[in-house]
Design a protein around this motif. Structure first.
Motif, PDB file in Angstrom:
ATOM      1  N   ASP A  44     -50.438  89.661  63.923  1.00 56.97           N
ATOM      2  CA  ASP A  44     -49.499  89.050  64.866  1.00 56.97           C
ATOM      3  C   ASP A  44     -49.530  87.537  64.818  1.00 56.97           C
ATOM      4  O   ASP A  44     -48.783  86.874  65.538  1.00 56.97           O
ATOM      5  N   GLN A  45     -50.404  86.942  63.973  1.00 54.50           N
ATOM      6  CA  GLN A  45     -50.456  85.505  63.748  1.00 54.50           C
ATOM      7  C   GLN A  45     -50.577  85.237  62.251  1.00 54.50           C
ATOM      8  O   GLN A  45     -51.384  85.870  61.561  1.00 54.50           O
ATOM      9  N   LEU A  46     -49.761  84.300  61.776  1.00 56.58           N
ATOM     10  CA  LEU A  46     -49.794  83.955  60.360  1.00 56.58           C
ATOM     11  C   LEU A  46     -49.088  82.629  60.174  1.00 56.58           C
ATOM     12  O   LEU A  46     -48.505  82.067  61.131  1.00 56.58           O
ATOM     13  N   ASN A  47     -49.142  82.087  58.949  1.00 56.40           N
ATOM     14  CA  ASN A  47     -48.461  80.854  58.614  1.00 56.40           C
ATOM     15  C   ASN A  47     -47.143  81.165  57.920  1.00 56.40           C
ATOM     16  O   ASN A  47     -46.931  82.266  57.400  1.00 56.40           O
ATOM     17  N   ALA A  48     -46.257  80.177  57.896  1.00 64.40           N
ATOM     18  CA  ALA A  48     -44.976  80.337  57.215  1.00 64.40           C
ATOM     19  C   ALA A  48     -45.210  80.629  55.739  1.00 64.40           C
ATOM     20  O   ALA A  48     -46.173  80.139  55.136  1.00 64.40           O
TER      21      ALA A  48
ATOM     22  N   GLY B  26     -43.031  79.080  64.796  1.00 65.86           N
ATOM     23  CA  GLY B  26     -42.473  79.496  66.067  1.00 65.86           C
ATOM     24  C   GLY B  26     -42.981  80.859  66.494  1.00 65.86           C
ATOM     25  O   GLY B  26     -43.873  81.434  65.866  1.00 65.86           O
ATOM     26  N   LYS B  27     -42.418  81.366  67.565  1.00 66.13           N
ATOM     27  CA  LYS B  27     -42.760  82.694  68.076  1.00 66.13           C
ATOM     28  C   LYS B  27     -41.547  83.605  67.936  1.00 66.13           C
ATOM     29  O   LYS B  27     -40.436  83.243  68.312  1.00 66.13           O
ATOM     30  N   TYR B  28     -41.788  84.802  67.387  1.00 62.91           N
ATOM     31  CA  TYR B  28     -40.712  85.727  67.100  1.00 62.91           C
ATOM     32  C   TYR B  28     -41.033  87.080  67.742  1.00 62.91           C
ATOM     33  O   TYR B  28     -42.014  87.728  67.364  1.00 62.91           O
ATOM     34  N   PRO B  29     -40.230  87.553  68.669  1.00 59.39           N
ATOM     35  CA  PRO B  29     -40.474  88.868  69.285  1.00 59.39           C
ATOM     36  C   PRO B  29     -39.781  89.984  68.485  1.00 59.39           C
ATOM     37  O   PRO B  29     -38.686  89.814  67.967  1.00 59.39           O
ATOM     38  N   ILE B  30     -40.487  91.115  68.370  1.00 64.55           N
ATOM     39  CA  ILE B  30     -39.876  92.342  67.827  1.00 64.55           C
ATOM     40  C   ILE B  30     -39.647  93.254  69.024  1.00 64.55           C
ATOM     41  O   ILE B  30     -40.599  93.784  69.602  1.00 64.55           O
ATOM     42  N   PRO B  31     -38.377  93.448  69.409  1.00 63.40           N
ATOM     43  CA  PRO B  31     -38.109  94.213  70.635  1.00 63.40           C
ATOM     44  C   PRO B  31     -38.551  95.676  70.505  1.00 63.40           C
ATOM     45  O   PRO B  31     -38.784  96.189  69.415  1.00 63.40           O
TER      46      PRO B  31
ATOM     47  N   GLU C 279     -40.249 105.104  73.256  1.00 62.98           N
ATOM     48  CA  GLU C 279     -40.003 103.687  72.965  1.00 62.98           C
ATOM     49  C   GLU C 279     -41.304 103.028  72.529  1.00 62.98           C
ATOM     50  O   GLU C 279     -42.371 103.285  73.094  1.00 62.98           O
ATOM     51  N   SER C 280     -41.183 102.205  71.494  1.00 60.13           N
ATOM     52  CA  SER C 280     -42.357 101.470  71.013  1.00 60.13           C
ATOM     53  C   SER C 280     -42.606 100.248  71.889  1.00 60.13           C
ATOM     54  O   SER C 280     -41.734  99.814  72.651  1.00 60.13           O
ATOM     55  N   ASP C 281     -43.811  99.699  71.790  1.00 59.82           N
ATOM     56  CA  ASP C 281     -44.148  98.480  72.536  1.00 59.82           C
ATOM     57  C   ASP C 281     -43.518  97.264  71.864  1.00 59.82           C
ATOM     58  O   ASP C 281     -43.339  97.222  70.645  1.00 59.82           O
ATOM     59  N   GLU C 282     -43.190  96.256  72.682  1.00 61.65           N
ATOM     60  CA  GLU C 282     -42.685  94.991  72.126  1.00 61.65           C
ATOM     61  C   GLU C 282     -43.831  94.246  71.443  1.00 61.65           C
ATOM     62  O   GLU C 282     -44.954  94.211  71.935  1.00 61.65           O
ATOM     63  N   ILE C 283     -43.539  93.676  70.291  1.00 60.36           N
ATOM     64  CA  ILE C 283     -44.549  92.971  69.498  1.00 60.36           C
ATOM     65  C   ILE C 283     -44.118  91.521  69.326  1.00 60.36           C
ATOM     66  O   ILE C 283     -42.949  91.250  69.017  1.00 60.36           O
ATOM     67  N   ASN C 284     -45.034  90.573  69.546  1.00 57.82           N
ATOM     68  CA  ASN C 284     -44.770  89.142  69.357  1.00 57.82           C
ATOM     69  C   ASN C 284     -45.515  88.636  68.139  1.00 57.82           C
ATOM     70  O   ASN C 284     -46.727  88.837  68.010  1.00 57.82           O
ATOM     71  N   ILE C 285     -44.776  87.984  67.261  1.00 53.76           N
ATOM     72  CA  ILE C 285     -45.363  87.402  66.056  1.00 53.76           C
ATOM     73  C   ILE C 285     -45.341  85.888  66.204  1.00 53.76           C
ATOM     74  O   ILE C 285     -44.281  85.291  66.462  1.00 53.76           O
ATOM     75  N   GLU C 286     -46.474  85.257  66.007  1.00 48.57           N
ATOM     76  CA  GLU C 286     -46.583  83.803  66.129  1.00 48.57           C
ATOM     77  C   GLU C 286     -46.868  83.203  64.756  1.00 48.57           C
ATOM     78  O   GLU C 286     -47.859  83.552  64.107  1.00 48.57           O
ATOM     79  N   VAL C 287     -45.981  82.294  64.325  1.00 47.18           N
ATOM     80  CA  VAL C 287     -46.151  81.566  63.068  1.00 47.18           C
ATOM     81  C   VAL C 287     -46.757  80.215  63.411  1.00 47.18           C
ATOM     82  O   VAL C 287     -46.121  79.377  64.058  1.00 47.18           O
ATOM     83  N   LEU C 288     -48.003  79.995  62.979  1.00 51.91           N
ATOM     84  CA  LEU C 288     -48.758  78.816  63.419  1.00 51.91           C
ATOM     85  C   LEU C 288     -48.390  77.560  62.646  1.00 51.91           C
ATOM     86  O   LEU C 288     -48.206  76.496  63.237  1.00 51.91           O
TER      87      LEU C 288
END
Length: 594
Positions: free
Chosen positions: A303-307, A371-376, A394-403
């Motif tokens: 859920d965290q990574l670089n560009a 930035g921060k990108y949500p997967i609904p 329904e699946s859980d919402e997932i937030n991906i953060e690009v540091l």
């Protein structure tokens, strides 16, 4: 004296003539046809024996019109020496079953003995209505009729659309007889069903009852069906020819029971099931045909990574139901994330109660900006036949953060990533890039002779000579590259036969019809055979006889299976493209081996 001498001469002549007649009788060839009966019921069987007293060649039986040969020809030979004389007999035996009532003639049979052709005398048989012999002695066929029963057991008579139905074929055998062998006569095709056979590894006899009487039974075949159409659907019967040993009232020298062999055709009978349509009341908008009981999960590898780094998003459905007959839901991802086509994986076991396991779509995602990108949350709906209701997970919402990485401009900022939006601040020098001083000057006329262009065109032919030599050698090398040329030829051949399928990419029905036709046309052109009426088993046998790699054979059969499945199940454009690419690769590999 003269009278005595005359009597002696007469006696010698009679002895000579009698010896000649006996020798002639011994050399006489006989070839006869014998019937077990001349009048029989349409439900009875007729035994026909063709007997000769000398061995012969090229025996030709009659056509047996209006009769069906249920057994034969069986051959028996008898040879013995009695008082120095040899006795020989050879018999061909047929067991016939009448197909109609009336008077019928069994025509001549022929055989060649010592260079001569001999024929039997035609005989007439009268076939009457079916006879009942309750008090008569039962024949081997009567015993076999009462002692063999093929039954198709259906797990559900009223299933829902796309609900698993198991059909088990059991052969019930009386303890009084013994089954020696069997062969299938007619295998059902299961129209309007998605079907899969479940291999029966061992034919183990078990104790049971049939119509209240003790029988032994053996499971011969199992198949799982998923109905693809609602309403009344017929399950075609399975027909077998069973060979059995039936005991007789005779006994051998040691007192043991003597058995006779016969055969019988048994059928499981036609079965009809009533397939219920899925209810319209309460059907979710995202429902796409999943029937069973499932679990749904969406996960990411990080859920965290670089560009410019990548992560994996996994959409997984597990449980029990028609796992191969629906599409997985697709995640809704921000437009600023680069998403590749998913890799589809299946881990499914088909047992006696249907399919069970899991299916997965793996997406590779690469972010370009910080930035921060949500997967609904993603919904997945299925119908549970046990409760008769629809279920939505329904699946859980997932937030991906690009540091770390570049900051996206306002035009490229993804929806839901407002933290990256930046306002444009005017500086008062918005037009400083415009050049106000033109600095114009007179134009000069250029002379071609002595210019760079002149010398370039002058020496260009000299430069082309080594280029021509290099090109010629390159062509010779390509002509000598046999393997490479075969690969190119195979690729051209694949494009030729799959061109129609490529034009119909996106149109599921037209694409898979063209793809299946292209695969069959390739085998037809390559092997000079007609494959439209061949089964997958027959195609596998032909390719194996041509020593084609087993992996390539399986790839070809898998493509034909996808073409069949496409008639009843939804297929995405991604799956169509994957099947097209696989078809090109399989044809290229086969062309190198055929």
């Amino acid at each position: 004296m003269r009278v005595q001498r005359g009597n002696i001469l007469l006696f010698l002549a009679m002895v000579f003539l009698s010896g000649t007649m006996i020798h002639a009788q011994e050399d006489e060839v006989t070839f006869t046809m014998n019937l077990s009966k001349e009048t029989l019921g349409i439900n009875e069987r007729l035994r026909v024996d063709f007997t000769m007293n000398k061995d012969g060649d090229n025996f030709t039986p009659p056509a047996f019109e209006n009769f069906k040969v249920v057994m034969g020809p069986s051959q028996s030979i008898s040879s013995s020496w009695i008082n120095g004389k040899r006795s020989f007999s050879k018999t061909y035996t047929y067991i016939l079953l009448p197909t109609a009532r009336g008077n019928f003639t069994i025509q001549q049979a022929t055989i060649e003995i010592a260079g001569e052709t001999y024929k039997t005398t035609p005989k007439t048989v009268e076939v009457t209505a079916a006879v009942d012999r309750p008090n008569g002695e039962k024949t081997a066929d009567d015993v076999a009729d009462e002692s063999l029963h093929l039954v198709a057991e259906v797990s559900k008579e009223n299933p829902y659309l796309n609900e698993a139905v198991t059909v088990v074929y059991k052969l019930y055998v009386s303890p009084d007889i013994s089954v020696t062998n069997y062969r299938p006569l007619d295998n059902p095709t299961y129209n309007n069903f998605w079907s899969q056979d479940i291999p029966v590894t061992k034919h183990t006899a078990q104790n049971g009852t049939y119509e209240g009487k003790p029988f032994r039974y053996v499971v011969l075949k199992r198949v799982v069906l998923y109905p693809q159409k609602s309403g009344q659907l017929d399950i075609e019967p399975l027909s077998l020819e069973i060979f059995v040993d039936v005991p007789t009232n005779r006994r051998d020298f040691f007192g043991g029971r003597i058995y006779t062999q016969t055969s019988k055709t048994v059928s499981a009978g036609n079965r009809t099931i009533n397939v219920k349509a899925l209810p319209e009341d309460g059907k979710p908008a995202d429902f796409n045909g999943a029937v069973g009981e499932f679990e749904f999960n969406v996960t990411t590898s990080k859920d965290q990574l670089n560009a410019s780094e990548s992560l994996q998003a996994k959409v997984e459905i597990s449980g029990k139901g028609n796992l191969k007959l629906f599409q997985l839901p697709k995640p809704e991802l921000p437009s600023s994330l680069e998403v590749y086509d998913p890799e589809h994986e299946e881990d499914i076991n088909t047992g006696s109660t249907g399919m069970e396991g899991k299916v997965t779509d793996n997406y590779t995602i690469v972010p370009s900006f910080r930035g921060k990108y949500p997967i609904p949350s993603i919904p997945f709906s299925y119908f549970n036949p046990a409760t008769g209701k629809y279920v939505t997970l329904e699946s859980d919402e997932i937030n991906i953060e690009v540091l770390e990485g570049p900051v996206a401009s306002s035009e490229n900022t993804a929806v839901g990533s407002a933290v990256n939006q930046q306002a444009v601040v005017p500086t008062g020098k918005q037009f400083h890039f415009l050049k106000l001083d033109p600095n114009l000057g007179p134009t000069k006329a250029s002379c071609f002779f002595g210019s760079k262009s002149f010398f370039m065109w002058l020496f260009l032919p000299l430069l082309l000579i080594p280029l021509a030599i290099f090109t010629s050698k390159k062509r010779e090398a390509m002509a000598g590259d046999v393997v490479g040329n075969k690969i190119k030829q195979a690729n051209r051949l694949a494009k030729k036969y799959l061109s129609a399928a490529k034009r119909d990419l996106g149109n599921k029905e037209a694409f898979y019809v063209a793809l299946e036709k292209g695969l069959h046309n390739y085998l037809k052109a390559k092997l000079n055979i007609e494959t439209s009426e061949f089964s997958k088993e027959k195609i596998t046998s032909i390719l194996a006889s041509k020593k084609v790699d087993q992996e390539d054979i399986q790839g070809f059969i898998s493509l034909l299976t996808s073409c069949e499945m496409a008639r009843y199940s939804p297929f995405s454009n991604v799956q169509m493209q994957n099947d097209y690419d696989r078809a090109s690769e399989v044809i290229s590999k086969l062309d190198k081996q055929l």
